[in-house]
Each structure stands twice: as C-alpha cells, then as structure tokens.
Design a protein around this motif. Structure first.
Motif, short mmCIF file in Angstrom:
data_model
loop_
_atom_site.label_atom_id
_atom_site.label_comp_id
_atom_site.label_asym_id
_atom_site.label_seq_id
_atom_site.Cartn_x
_atom_site.Cartn_y
_atom_site.Cartn_z
N SER A 116 0.86 -1.18 0.00
CA SER A 116 0.00 0.00 0.00
C SER A 116 0.90 1.23 0.00
N TYR A 149 -0.40 4.72 0.81
CA TYR A 149 -0.67 5.14 2.19
C TYR A 149 0.63 5.36 2.97
N THR A 193 -3.92 2.52 5.86
CA THR A 193 -3.99 1.12 5.43
C THR A 193 -2.58 0.66 5.09
#
Lengths: 279, 104
Positions: free
Chosen positions: B2, B5, B35
C-alpha cells in the motif's frame, strides 16, 4: 501592461543549505548571475512575478494531484522545510489575489488549471525568491506543474500553458515578470544524488534559448528519466517559459555543473522587453 | 503493498509539525489511521530507510522522514544503497521505471 521580463533559474536546495561547500569561483559566478536576473526584474519595473515551479509534495499529493495549479491566496508562506537546514528564514510572501484571479480566468480560456487559496512554498520557490527578491517586495503568483508523480502531463501541455500564461499576462495592466525554476539533470534524494549529465543539460539549454519547439516537445519521459534522472521531469517548467517567450532568442547567463548542488545550475534570460515597448 | 498510504503518512508528517509530534509520541495510533501492511509498519517503525526506498517511496518524501528520524545526509544516501543490496531493485513507483537501481 504586458510581460516585461522572463527567464529560468535553478532551485536546488543545496544552493543555500550547502552553499559554501561549492567551488568558490563557481558559486560567486552563480550568485552574480542570480543578481543579474534580480536586477533585470527590477529594471523592468515588474509589479508581480509569476513563478512556475514544481513543488515537492509540500501542498499537493496523489489524493488529488493537480496537473497545473495557480495560487490565488492573500499571502503565501515559506519555506516549508526546516529553515535551519535550508538557511532561508520562514516568512510570509506577498501575493496579489486580484491579479491571480484575472490571470486564472484568462488562462482557463485555453488551458484547464486548478487554483489554490493556500500555498506553502518549498525550495522550488523559496530558493529562487531568496535571490531574486530577497526583501520579498514584489508580489508572487505561484504556478505549479506536477513533475513529481506519474502520470504527468505531456510536454505539449506545458507548451500550451506557457502560451496561455503569456496571453493572460499581456491582458493585465500590470508589469509582470515570468520565471521558471528547476529542470536540468538531477537525481534528487536518491542513491544517485550528485550525478549530473552535463552534455544532456547543455543540449536542453540550447533548445530552450533558441525556442526549438519541435526539439523540446520530442523529449520523452523515458529518455528524460534515463538521461536526466527523476528531477529532470521538471523540464516542464522551462518548456512552459520557452513557449511564453517564443518570439525571442534567449541568453545563457550561467550554466555550470556544480556537483555539491546536485545539478547543472543555470540562469537563462528568455525574454527582455523590446526597447520600443519600454515606458 | 500500500505504497500510496505509506507516502500519504510521510506527506502528513512532513508538512504538519503537530502530526509529527503526535507520531513520535504514539506511532501505533497513527499507523492505525492508514492502510498499511505489516512489512510497511515495520519499515516505518525501525525505521528501515533502505526498505522504504526499495518499496518505492518517493525520495522527496523519504528524505524528510529520514531527517526527522535522525539521519544525516550521508547516512540517508548509504541507507538507500544498503537497501538495494539487501532487498533488491526498487519494486514500484517512480524509480522502478528502469532497473529500479537508479541511473548508475
């Protein structure tokens, strides 16, 4: 009035943060060229500076990244970096929101731009301003082109933005200077930081001062990244200024690689008001 | 992964001194607002600057996180080089355009 002066300059944070570590003669020549550009802006009677830069995630992020953005704030603030590191004191920077509004409205006739009513300047603006208007006496209109995160706009859109800015500036009664910052080869903040491709830089600068549109728009992001590093995506800012000043051949006031500043430092004068237009 | 993020967290820390203070006082709470994978949390917590670079974090964001974590410039550059040696080429993001090892 119209455009009264235009040029480009380097914006490496090391020019101030690691200033004294450079070769003294090169640094002196660079600062003299910055001062020549400051004087040209002042002699032209500029009442505002439109500064086209590429910020480095100080204001804009990938949650809503504007391709082009123009400031419309009552005032600006900077630098966002630690002032003890950048060695530029934090301060408010004068703006002209009324002029911003008129420029944005005119630019939008041909190019879609975002606007920003809040803007913290990073070194991309603060380093040039430190040398070009050290007392922050001239209002600034910041313009940002996304050069940090893909997808980035194709170079012909930077060219279109330059044409739109020129038309907007010429429609305003104020005397306006136009400055682009950044854009030669550099691999900022990466393991290759300090690497410079001088030959690539000199070819680019020759295209810029001679306003070779076809050559400038032929650069691909893949070639630019390979030859000039991730920092060279900032050629979008200088392509924009070349477009805005297409009718004049420019001059190189300084162009030398300075490894401790991690790039080829350049000061280009791309437009000076013709004598018959001086008032 | 991710990456978005991870970078968003660093973006917030870089431009907001209040969030930066909160982060260094209570990292786990701040991590919970994003996240993130376990590997990303570990890399941020150590911090493992080399792994963050290999994950693809933009160096314009990573440089400031390294500085606020106590790295000086040579240590920061070396950490990225060590990361490539230890974890391999950059996995995604801007620096994965070629071989992921930069220009050299």
């Amino acid at each position: 009035m119209s455009l009264v002066y235009a040029g480009t300059c380097c914006h490496s944070p090391a020019i101030t943060s690691r200033g004294e570590m450079a070769d003294p003669q090169l640094r002196r020549q660079l600062l003299e060229a910055f001062d020549r550009q400051r004087q040209a802006i002042e002699d032209a009677g500029a009442e505002a500076i439109v500064m086209v830069s590429s910020e480095h995630f100080a204001n804009f992020f990938m949650d809503n990244m504007p391709t082009f953005s123009i400031g419309i704030a009552d005032e600006y603030y900077g630098p966002i970096e630690d002032p003890n590191w950048l060695k530029i004191p934090r301060t408010t920077i004068p703006a002209n929101p009324d002029l911003s509004l008129r420029l944005i409205n005119q630019v939008m006739q041909s190019v879609d731009v975002c606007f920003a009513q809040e803007w913290k300047f990073d070194h991309g603006m603060s380093v040039p301003l430190h040398f070009l208007t050290p007392q922050y006496k001239i209002p600034i209109i910041p313009v940002n082109i996304n050069c940090q995160s893909k997808p980035m706009s194709p170079l012909h859109r930077s060219w279109a933005l330059g044409l739109a800015l020129r038309e907007a500036i010429n429609s305003a009664p104020e005397k306006i200077a136009l400055i682009g910052t950044g854009g030669t080869s550099h691999w900022p903040c990466t393991p290759d930081s300090g690497k410079i491709n001088e030959a690539w830089d000199r070819t680019l600068i020759d295209h810029l001062i001679n306003k070779r549109k076809d050559a400038l728009l032929a650069y691909t992001d893949e070639d630019t990244y390979r030859e000039g590093g991730g920092g060279a995506f900032e050629i979008r800012t200088s392509v924009c200024i070349a477009a805005a000043t297409e009718e004049q051949t420019g001059e190189v006031w300084f162009c030398e690689p300075i490894p401790i500043y991690a790039t080829t430092c350049s000061i280009l004068s791309l437009y000076q008001q013709p004598l018959d237009l001086l008032t | 992964m991710s990456l978005y993020y991870v970078q968003k967290l660093l973006y917030h820390l870089n431009r907001d001194p209040v969030q930066q203070q909160h982060f260094f006082e209570d990292r786990d709470t701040v991590f919970g607002h994003y996240t993130l994978t376990e590997e990303e949390v570990d890399a941020l917590r150590k911090p493992d600057i080399g792994l963050l670079y290999v994950m693809g974090v933009n160096a314009q964001l990573l440089m400031h996180y390294a500085t606020m974590s106590g790295y000086d410039w040579p240590q920061y550059i070396q950490a990225m080089r060590d990361g490539i040696d230890q974890y391999g080429p950059v996995r995604e993001g801007l620096y994965a355009m070629q071989d992921g090892k930069g220009a050299i």
